[in-house]
Design an enzyme around this catalytic site. Structure first.
Site, PDB file in Angstrom:
ATOM      1  N   ASP A  18      -4.404   3.668   2.680  1.00 60.93           N
ATOM      2  CA  ASP A  18      -5.826   3.300   2.745  1.00 60.93           C
ATOM      3  C   ASP A  18      -6.012   1.804   3.047  1.00 60.93           C
ATOM      4  O   ASP A  18      -7.142   1.305   3.042  1.00 60.93           O
ATOM      5  CB  ASP A  18      -6.562   3.702   1.458  1.00 60.93           C
ATOM      6  CG  ASP A  18      -6.107   2.919   0.246  1.00 60.93           C
ATOM      7  OD1 ASP A  18      -5.141   2.118   0.370  1.00 60.93           O
ATOM      8  OD2 ASP A  18      -6.694   3.095  -0.844  1.00 60.93           O
TER       9      ASP A  18
ATOM     10  N   ASN B 191      -0.545   4.598  -0.009  1.00 56.51           N
ATOM     11  CA  ASN B 191      -1.218   5.819   0.453  1.00 56.51           C
ATOM     12  C   ASN B 191      -1.992   5.649   1.753  1.00 56.51           C
ATOM     13  O   ASN B 191      -2.833   6.476   2.095  1.00 56.51           O
ATOM     14  CB  ASN B 191      -2.152   6.353  -0.651  1.00 56.51           C
ATOM     15  CG  ASN B 191      -3.231   5.334  -1.006  1.00 56.51           C
ATOM     16  OD1 ASN B 191      -3.213   4.210  -0.509  1.00 56.51           O
ATOM     17  ND2 ASN B 191      -4.165   5.717  -1.853  1.00 56.51           N
TER      18      ASN B 191
ATOM     19  N   ASP C 244      -3.558 -10.662 -16.073  1.00 52.43           N
ATOM     20  CA  ASP C 244      -4.545 -11.706 -15.821  1.00 52.43           C
ATOM     21  C   ASP C 244      -5.703 -11.475 -16.785  1.00 52.43           C
ATOM     22  O   ASP C 244      -6.349 -10.426 -16.753  1.00 52.43           O
ATOM     23  CB  ASP C 244      -5.023 -11.608 -14.363  1.00 52.43           C
ATOM     24  CG  ASP C 244      -5.330 -12.966 -13.764  1.00 52.43           C
ATOM     25  OD1 ASP C 244      -6.017 -13.752 -14.435  1.00 52.43           O
ATOM     26  OD2 ASP C 244      -4.891 -13.229 -12.632  1.00 52.43           O
TER      27      ASP C 244
ATOM     28  N   ASP D  65      -7.478 -16.902 -16.995  1.00 45.46           N
ATOM     29  CA  ASP D  65      -8.329 -17.413 -15.924  1.00 45.46           C
ATOM     30  C   ASP D  65      -9.299 -18.491 -16.435  1.00 45.46           C
ATOM     31  O   ASP D  65      -9.937 -18.302 -17.482  1.00 45.46           O
ATOM     32  CB  ASP D  65      -9.130 -16.226 -15.351  1.00 45.46           C
ATOM     33  CG  ASP D  65      -9.844 -16.548 -14.052  1.00 45.46           C
ATOM     34  OD1 ASP D  65      -9.148 -16.871 -13.079  1.00 45.46           O
ATOM     35  OD2 ASP D  65     -11.086 -16.452 -14.014  1.00 45.46           O
TER      36      ASP D  65
ATOM     37  N   ASP E 278       0.860  -1.188   0.000  1.00 49.65           N
ATOM     38  CA  ASP E 278       0.000   0.000   0.000  1.00 49.65           C
ATOM     39  C   ASP E 278       0.898   1.240   0.000  1.00 49.65           C
ATOM     40  O   ASP E 278       1.869   1.292   0.747  1.00 49.65           O
ATOM     41  CB  ASP E 278      -0.877  -0.046   1.259  1.00 49.65           C
ATOM     42  CG  ASP E 278      -1.780   1.178   1.388  1.00 49.65           C
ATOM     43  OD1 ASP E 278      -2.018   1.846   0.355  1.00 49.65           O
ATOM     44  OD2 ASP E 278      -2.240   1.450   2.513  1.00 49.65           O
TER      45      ASP E 278
ATOM     46  N   ASP F 275      -1.461  -1.182  -3.937  1.00 42.76           N
ATOM     47  CA  ASP F 275      -1.747  -0.435  -5.160  1.00 42.76           C
ATOM     48  C   ASP F 275      -0.556  -0.445  -6.116  1.00 42.76           C
ATOM     49  O   ASP F 275       0.509  -0.973  -5.786  1.00 42.76           O
ATOM     50  CB  ASP F 275      -2.171   1.000  -4.801  1.00 42.76           C
ATOM     51  CG  ASP F 275      -1.241   1.611  -3.765  1.00 42.76           C
ATOM     52  OD1 ASP F 275      -0.017   1.502  -3.950  1.00 42.76           O
ATOM     53  OD2 ASP F 275      -1.742   2.159  -2.753  1.00 42.76           O
TER      54      ASP F 275
ATOM     55  N   HIS G   1      -3.017 -17.305  -5.364  1.00 42.54           N
ATOM     56  CA  HIS G   1      -3.974 -16.589  -4.513  1.00 42.54           C
ATOM     57  C   HIS G   1      -5.216 -17.413  -4.174  1.00 42.54           C
ATOM     58  O   HIS G   1      -6.095 -16.928  -3.477  1.00 42.54           O
ATOM     59  CB  HIS G   1      -4.392 -15.294  -5.221  1.00 42.54           C
ATOM     60  CG  HIS G   1      -5.140 -15.582  -6.495  1.00 42.54           C
ATOM     61  ND1 HIS G   1      -4.542 -16.185  -7.586  1.00 42.54           N
ATOM     62  CD2 HIS G   1      -6.425 -15.390  -6.841  1.00 42.54           C
ATOM     63  CE1 HIS G   1      -5.441 -16.346  -8.532  1.00 42.54           C
ATOM     64  NE2 HIS G   1      -6.601 -15.870  -8.124  1.00 42.54           N
TER      65      HIS G   1
HETATM   66  O1  TEU Z   1     -10.036 -19.676 -10.140  1.00 45.54           O
HETATM   67  C1  TEU Z   1     -10.778 -20.780 -10.563  1.00 45.54           C
HETATM   68  C2  TEU Z   1     -11.093 -21.748  -9.489  1.00 45.54           C
HETATM   69  O2  TEU Z   1     -11.369 -22.884  -9.763  1.00 45.54           O
HETATM   70  C3  TEU Z   1     -11.063 -21.249  -8.081  1.00 45.54           C
HETATM   71  O3  TEU Z   1     -12.220 -20.536  -7.926  1.00 45.54           O
HETATM   72  C4  TEU Z   1     -10.966 -22.320  -7.073  1.00 45.54           C
HETATM   73  O4  TEU Z   1     -11.553 -21.820  -5.932  1.00 45.54           O
HETATM   74  C5  TEU Z   1      -9.547 -22.629  -6.734  1.00 45.54           C
HETATM   75  O5  TEU Z   1      -9.003 -23.352  -7.783  1.00 45.54           O
HETATM   76  C6  TEU Z   1      -9.380 -23.365  -5.436  1.00 45.54           C
HETATM   77  O6  TEU Z   1     -10.157 -24.532  -5.399  1.00 45.54           O
HETATM   78  C7  TEU Z   1      -9.981 -18.505 -10.877  1.00 45.54           C
HETATM   79  C8  TEU Z   1      -9.302 -17.417 -10.066  1.00 45.54           C
HETATM   80  O7  TEU Z   1      -7.969 -17.794  -9.808  1.00 45.54           O
HETATM   81  C9  TEU Z   1     -10.108 -17.171  -8.824  1.00 45.54           C
HETATM   82  O8  TEU Z   1      -9.482 -16.272  -7.949  1.00 45.54           O
HETATM   83  C10 TEU Z   1     -11.469 -16.643  -9.267  1.00 45.54           C
HETATM   84  O9  TEU Z   1     -12.315 -16.528  -8.166  1.00 45.54           O
HETATM   85  C11 TEU Z   1     -12.127 -17.556 -10.290  1.00 45.54           C
HETATM   86  O10 TEU Z   1     -11.247 -18.025 -11.300  1.00 45.54           O
HETATM   87  C12 TEU Z   1     -13.227 -16.807 -11.004  1.00 45.54           C
HETATM   88  O11 TEU Z   1     -12.679 -15.856 -11.850  1.00 45.54           O
HETATM   89 CA    CA Z   2      -3.539   2.029  -1.358  1.00 47.75          CA
END
Ligand code: TEU
Ligand code: CA
Length: 543
Positions: free
Chosen positions: A24, A22, A97, A198, A20, A28, A320
Site C-alpha cells: 500500500d 503489503n 516515542d 517528544d 512496506d 508497517d 526524522h
Molecule cells: O519535534 C519538535 C520540533 O521542534 C520540530 O518540530 C522541529 O521542526 C525540528 O526540531 C526541526 O527544526 C518533535 C517531533 O520530532 C516532530 O516530528 C513533531 O512534529 C513535533 O515534535 C510535534 O510533536
Molecule cells: Ca503497508
C-alpha cells in the site's frame, strides 16, 4: 557507571518509510519484523520506534488519538506484540516515542474537553479571549502561526504549540499526569525498554502572559524548561520509570547546557539523556532557514561544550526532523562516500549513547524537491506560507526551505535498485529518491569499502572499545576546516580523531596526541604524517 543503554547502538525507525509489507506504499510493523535480522547484522541493540499509535496523521503520528492502540496503516496490536517478541529473540530492545506535550484533537479526552462542563475540560489549556479581543496572548507555534485556536461553541481558545490538530495537555492538572503514568506502564509492561520523550521540556507552562516578540515561537520563555517540568519528570521517574529496567531520552528544544544538565543529572532522577540541537546548527542562523558558512572550529567548540558539560550525552547527527547529514555537513556529490564515512567516524567516536537514523548507514542524501506539491511536511508547508506573506518569491522560498525540509529524511528507505527501492511494490506515500539506483543497502552490503561496511566496522570497533564508549573527551586542534579531539582512559589508552570537513587537502599539527598508529581510515592510509586528503577521517591510537 556502565549501563546497557550506554553501550548499545540505537537505530531510529520512521515506520512509514522503513519497509512496506503489503504494497500500500506505507511502511508497517510486519515490514519492520522482516528487517530485524538486517538490523542485528549491522550491530543495532535498541530500536527507537517513531509513533505507531492510532492517529489521524496530521503530523505523521505525532498527533496521537489513542495511546493504547496501533494505527491500522501500520498493523495491529498483535503485530506490535509480535515485533516485541521477535526483537527480544534477537536481543534487540525497543523504545517507544512518548508524545505527551499534546494529543490529537481526535483523542477522546479532547473531544470531551470541548464541552465546557466536562471533567475533561481541564485536561487541555482553554482560555477566554484577550480583554482587547483576539487570542489570549501573542504566543506562536513551531509551525509559524498563532498558538491559539478559537472554539465558537464554548467561546474560548485552546493552546497548541504545534498544529491546531495537536492541542497541548494541561500539566497543572494532576489527573493528566496520572493518565500519562498509566500509558507509560502499559508500554513498559508490554515490553518497551524505555521512551524517547517528544518535546519534553515544553510540557509545563508557567504563566500565560504575552511573550517577548520573536520571529518564531514567541512566548517560549513561559514554557521552555520550566521548574514545573522538572517536578513532573521526577514524579514520572519515581512512580513509573524507577520500577523498570529502562531508559529515557528527552527531546529538548531551545535547551541550555544548564537545563540539559538538570534534566539528565542521575542524582535528580528525571531523564537519562537529552537530545539537543546546537551541534546541527553550526551553519544556520537562529532561524534555521537562514544559512551561514560552516566553520569546523565552531563545531568543535559546541561538541566540547556538550561532551564535557554533561555526564552522559545522546549522540546523533540525523533524525526524522533533520536534513540528511551527508547533504548538510558532508558533500553529497564528489566526496559523497568519503564524507559520509567521516561523519560516521565523528558519530561513533563521541562519548554518549549513539543514535543512527534509518538510511544514515548507507549515506542517504537529501531529496531534490523541485515543487511544494512533493512536500508532505507540515513545517515546510507552514514556513512556505509564512514567507509568502512577506512577498518572498518562490525561487528564493524554495532555496531557503527545501534544504531544511523535514521530508529530506522521510523519503523511503533505499533497500535495493528496483523501482520501489525494495521499500514497496506499490505507490510510495512520499517520493523515493532517484539515487536509490546507486545508493542502496543491497549494493553496499556486498561491496568492500562501502559506507554500510564502514558503519558496521565502526560499530564493531566501538563495541569492543571501552575508550570509545566511556573515555574522556578533549579537544586538541581546530581550524576552519579541521577538528581533532582525543578520547582517553587515563593510564590505559588514548585515541585521537582527526577530521577534515572540506573538499581541499588540509593539515593538522603533527605532534603530541596527534601522532600515533592509524586504527581507522576512510582513505586507506597506513601511517599519518599530519597531511589530510579532502574529507579524510583518521583515528590514531596514541598510546
Ligand atoms: O519535534 C519538535 C520540533 O521542534 C520540530 O518540530 C522541529 O521542526 C525540528 O526540531 C526541526 O527544526 C518533535 C517531533 O520530532 C516532530 O516530528 C513533531 O512534529 C513535533 O515534535 C510535534 O510533536
Ligand atoms: Ca503497508
Amino acid at each position: 557507571m556502565s549501563k546497557w543503554w550506554k553501550e548499545r547502538i540505537v537505530y531510529q525507525i520512521y515506520p512509514r518509510s522503513f519497509q512496506d509489507s503489503n504494497g500500500d506504499g506505507i511502511g508497517d510493523i510486519p515490514g519492520i519484523i522482516s528487517r530485524l535480522d538486517e538490523l542485528k547484522e549491522l550491530g543495532v541493540g535498541v530500536i527507537w520506534l517513531s509513533p505507531v499509535y492510532k492517529s489521524p496523521d496530521i503530523d505523521n503520528g505525532y498527533d496521537i488519538s489513542d495511546y493504547r492502540d496501533i494505527n491500522p496503516k501500520f498493523g495491529t496490536m498483535a503485530d506490535m506484540e509480535h515485533l516485541f517478541a521477535e526483537a527480544k529473540k534477537r536481543d534487540i530492545k525497543i523504545i517507544m516515542d512518548l508524545v505527551i506535550n499534546h494529543t490529537s484533537d481526535e483523542h477522546d479526552w479532547f473531544i470531551k474537553s470541548c464541552d465546557k462542563d466536562s471533567p475533561y475540560r481541564d485536561y487541555y489549556i482553554w482560555k477566554p479571549a484577550n480583554p482587547n479581543g483576539g487570542p489570549p496572548n501573542n504566543w506562536t507555534t513551531f509551525f509559524g502561526e498563532n498558538a491559539w485556536e478559537y472554539d465558537p461553541k464554548s467561546d474560548e481558545y485552546y493552546l497548541h504549540l504545534f498544529h491546531e490538530a495537536q492541542p497541548d495537555l494541561n500539566y497543572r492538572n494532576p489527573k493528566v499526569i496520572e493518565e500519562i503514568k498509566d500509558i507509560m506502564r502499559f508500554w513498559l509492561k508490554k515490553g518497551a525498554a524505555g521512551f524517547r520523550c517528544d518535546v519534553i521540556n515544553l510540557i509545563y507552562k508557567t504563566s500565560f502572559e504575552d511573550g517577548i516578540h520573536r520571529t518564531a515561537i514567541t512566548g517560549r520563555e513561559h514554557f521552555v524548561s520550566q521548574e514545573g517540568m522538572h517536578k513532573i519528570l521526577q514524579e514520572l521517574h519515581r512512580d513509573v520509570l524507577s520500577h523498570f529496567d529502562c531508559f529515557t531520552v528527552g527531546e529538548s528544544v531551545f535547551v541550555s547546557l544548564r537545563d540539559a544538565k538538570m534534566l539528565s543529572d542521575p542524582e535528580r532522577e528525571e531523564l537519562d539523556m537529552v537530545f539537543y540541537f546546537d551541534h546541527l546548527q553550526v551553519d544556520r542562523m537562529v532561524e534555521k532557514y537562514i544559512p551561514k558558512k560552516f566553520n569546523a572550529s565552531k563545531l568543535l567548540r559546541i561538541l566540547t561544550k556538550w561532551q564535557q558539560g554533561l555526564d552522559w550525552n545522546a549522540v546523533y547527527l540525523e533524525n526524522h526532523d533533520q536534513p540528511r547529514i551527508v547533504s548538510h555537513y558532508g558533500n553529497d556529490s564528489e566526496y559523497w562516500e568519503r564524507s559520509a564515512k567521516l561523519l560516521a567516524t565523528l558519530l561513533l567516536t563521541l562519548r554518549g549513547t549513539v543514535f543512527i537514523y534509518q538510511g544514515q548507514e548507507i549515506g542517504m542524501t537529501n531529496f531534490e524537491f523541485t515543487n511544494i506539491s512533493q512536500i508532505d511536511d507540515l513545517e515546510t508547508l507552514g514556513v512556505d506560507r509564512l514567507l509568502k506573506q512577506f512577498w518572498i518569491p518562490q525561487s528564493l522560498r524554495y532555496k531557503m526551505i527545501m534544504p531544511c525540509s523535514r521530508d529530506n529524511a522521510r523519503t523511503p528507505m533505499q533497500w535495493n535498485a528496483e523501482p520501489g527501492a525494495g521499500f514497496t511494490t506499490g505507490e510510495p506515500w512520499l517520493g523515493i529518491n532517484k539515487n536509490h539506483a546507486i545508493i542502496n543497502v543491497e549494493e553496499q552490503k556486498e561491496r568492500t569499502g562501502s559506507i554500510y561496511r564502514f558503519y558496521k566496522s565502526m560499530i564493531g570497533f566501538r563495541a569492543i572499545s571501552n575508550t570509545l564508549k566511556y573515555g574522556e573527551f578533549a579537544p586538541v586542534y581546530s581550524d576552519k576546516r579541521v577538528i581533532a579531539y582525543t578520547r582517553t582512559i587515563p593510564g590505559e589508552e588514548q585515541f585521537s580523531v582527526i577530521l577534515n570537513f572540506s573538499d581541499k587537502p588540509a593539515t593538522s599539527p603533527f605532534e603530541g596526541s596527534l601522532v600515533g598508529k592509524v586504527v581507522v581510515t576512510n582513505v586507506g592510509r597506513d601511517t599519518y604524517d599530519g597531511n589530510l586528503a579532502p574529507w579524510e577521517a583518521v583515528v590514531l591510537k596514541v598510546w
